[in-house]
Design an enzyme around this catalytic site. Structure first.
Site, PDB file in Angstrom:
ATOM      1  N   HIS A   1      -0.132   3.534  -8.322  1.00  0.00           N
ATOM      2  CA  HIS A   1      -1.040   4.647  -8.281  1.00  0.00           C
ATOM      3  C   HIS A   1      -2.197   4.258  -9.391  1.00  0.00           C
ATOM      4  O   HIS A   1      -2.797   5.405  -9.730  1.00  0.00           O
ATOM      5  CB  HIS A   1      -0.333   6.007  -8.616  1.00  0.00           C
ATOM      6  CG  HIS A   1       0.705   6.522  -7.668  1.00  0.00           C
ATOM      7  ND1 HIS A   1       1.244   7.963  -7.948  1.00  0.00           N
ATOM      8  CD2 HIS A   1       1.269   5.941  -6.710  1.00  0.00           C
ATOM      9  CE1 HIS A   1       2.031   7.779  -6.764  1.00  0.00           C
ATOM     10  NE2 HIS A   1       2.022   6.747  -6.110  1.00  0.00           N
TER      11      HIS A   1
ATOM     12  N   VAL B   1      -1.748   5.512   1.837  1.00  0.00           N
ATOM     13  CA  VAL B   1      -2.884   5.070   1.810  1.00  0.00           C
ATOM     14  C   VAL B   1      -2.929   4.085   3.301  1.00  0.00           C
ATOM     15  O   VAL B   1      -2.129   3.570   3.732  1.00  0.00           O
ATOM     16  CB  VAL B   1      -2.959   3.991   0.524  1.00  0.00           C
ATOM     17  CG1 VAL B   1      -4.031   3.126   0.471  1.00  0.00           C
ATOM     18  CG2 VAL B   1      -2.716   4.955  -0.788  1.00  0.00           C
TER      19      VAL B   1
ATOM     20  N   LEU C   1       0.843  -1.193  -0.048  1.00  0.00           N
ATOM     21  CA  LEU C   1       0.069  -0.010   0.035  1.00  0.00           C
ATOM     22  C   LEU C   1       0.847   1.247  -0.062  1.00  0.00           C
ATOM     23  O   LEU C   1       2.047   1.387   0.765  1.00  0.00           O
ATOM     24  CB  LEU C   1      -0.946  -0.006   1.171  1.00  0.00           C
ATOM     25  CG  LEU C   1      -1.933  -1.139   1.376  1.00  0.00           C
ATOM     26  CD1 LEU C   1      -2.773  -0.700   2.615  1.00  0.00           C
ATOM     27  CD2 LEU C   1      -2.947  -1.154   0.165  1.00  0.00           C
ATOM     28  N   ASP C   2       0.593   2.059  -0.757  1.00  0.00           N
ATOM     29  CA  ASP C   2       1.497   3.455  -0.774  1.00  0.00           C
ATOM     30  C   ASP C   2       1.453   3.859   0.594  1.00  0.00           C
ATOM     31  O   ASP C   2       0.583   3.600   1.482  1.00  0.00           O
ATOM     32  CB  ASP C   2       0.648   4.480  -1.661  1.00  0.00           C
ATOM     33  CG  ASP C   2       0.830   3.996  -3.300  1.00  0.00           C
ATOM     34  OD1 ASP C   2       1.669   3.311  -3.394  1.00  0.00           O
ATOM     35  OD2 ASP C   2       0.031   4.895  -3.911  1.00  0.00           O
ATOM     36  N   ARG C   3       2.371   4.823   0.769  1.00  0.00           N
ATOM     37  CA  ARG C   3       2.624   5.161   2.338  1.00  0.00           C
ATOM     38  C   ARG C   3       1.415   5.971   3.032  1.00  0.00           C
ATOM     39  O   ARG C   3       0.947   5.749   3.985  1.00  0.00           O
ATOM     40  CB  ARG C   3       3.764   6.284   2.353  1.00  0.00           C
ATOM     41  CG  ARG C   3       4.352   6.749   3.675  1.00  0.00           C
ATOM     42  CD  ARG C   3       5.607   7.308   3.618  1.00  0.00           C
ATOM     43  NE  ARG C   3       5.567   8.592   2.854  1.00  0.00           N
ATOM     44  CZ  ARG C   3       4.878  10.003   3.293  1.00  0.00           C
ATOM     45  NH1 ARG C   3       4.561   9.807   4.673  1.00  0.00           N
ATOM     46  NH2 ARG C   3       5.012  10.823   2.461  1.00  0.00           N
TER      47      ARG C   3
END
Length: 309
Positions: free
Chosen positions: A243, A153, A149-151
């Protein structure tokens, strides 16, 4: 000369989670293009985050070594030699005070990842990561994240507790046997009928963002609710590009409502903040994008919805 790094970091909780600065050894082997340069010139040209004088002092004090030995500032490096850099590391703080464990099984751990915390060591983060916090405060190691997961998110994160279990998950993901669901809070009134966006996504690491070109990508969107200003949308990525959900929502004309990277703004040539979209003093916040569910052939893991949903 030895600078020791504590096994468990000393966290400080003050308007977020901070890590007390600590010593850390970066190790690399001399690349062919580095060979023939002095040790100081190598660091000055390749690692531009610090000034020339710092590297001179670091070599003279032994913080920079070659093959475990101190060398003079005029030392010429050779290909494949091992260079070490002992740094006093200051990690950026993160917003989260805790990482919530959802379910602990013999071979799988699920957590609700808070926004702002990276999953594993990367860039400036090492201890202030999901893996680092779980090890330091819950004694959980080793851990193998089976997805990322993106930082910024939040939401469900699944971690295998053995390499063999991680490999089993990886095979299912690569075979297309795993379905994922996220929810997002987007701008405007999202269409009532199901939207399928099948638009290529290309991630540019230098710019830290993606555009609608490059690798094929597909996401299905379904509106859950709307108040006329914002909408809550169920997002089901069929592929897994960097993304992807953020880019595809922007493509629909309904970007995530607090996503400063993909919101569209007009540029005023007289404005001192343009083209930097985030105004000075802007406090970082988690994206309104949250992972709620992963399911495979014979397993399902879920995470509670966030407050903004």
């Amino acid at each position: 000369i030895v600078w020791q790094t504590p096994a468990n970091p000393d966290y400080i909780f003050r308007n977020g989670r901070h890590v007390r600065p600590y010593y850390f050894e970066f190790i690399s082997h001399v690349k062919n293009r580095w060979a023939g340069k002095t040790i100081v010139d190598l660091f000055t040209e390749e690692f531009k985050g610090r000034p020339y004088d710092y590297y001179v002092n670091a070599v003279q004090s032994g913080r920079i070594q070659v093959d475990g030995e101190m060398v003079p500032v005029s030392y010429i490096v050779r290909s494949s030699q091992k260079i070490s850099h002992f740094v006093h590391r200051h990690e950026p703080p993160v917003l989260a005070l805790d990482v919530s464990v959802l379910q602990k099984e013999p071979d799988v751990l699920t957590i609700c990842k808070p926004a702002s915390v990276p999953v594993h060591p990367c860039g400036q983060y090492r201890k202030n990561t999901v893996v680092g916090i779980l090890q330091a405060e819950h004694g959980l190691a080793p851990l193998f994240p089976i997805h990322r997961l993106d930082r910024l998110v939040s939401g469900l994160l699944i971690l295998a507790r053995s390499a063999s279990k991680a490999d089993s998950f990886r095979q299912q993901i690569e075979a297309g046997m795993v379905q994922k669901q996220y929810i997002a809070k987007v701008t405007g009134v999202f269409p009532d009928d199901e939207q399928v966006v099948n638009v290529n996504v290309n991630y540019n690491a230098r710019e830290g963002r993606s555009t609608v070109k490059g690798k094929s990508a597909c996401t299905k969107f379904t509106r859950i609710s709307t108040n006329g200003t914002h909408s809550i949308v169920l997002c089901e990525p069929i592929t897994g590009r960097t993304h992807q959900i953020r880019v595809h929502l922007q493509y629909t004309g309904h970007p995530i409502a607090n996503d400063m990277l993909y919101l569209s703004f007009s540029i005023d040539p007289m404005c001192t903040n343009c083209p930097n979209l985030t105004p000075k003093g802007y406090d970082e916040e988690g994206l309104w994008l949250h992972c709620i569910r992963y399911c495979g052939p014979d397993w399902v893991y879920e995470c509670p919805h966030p407050e903004w949903a």
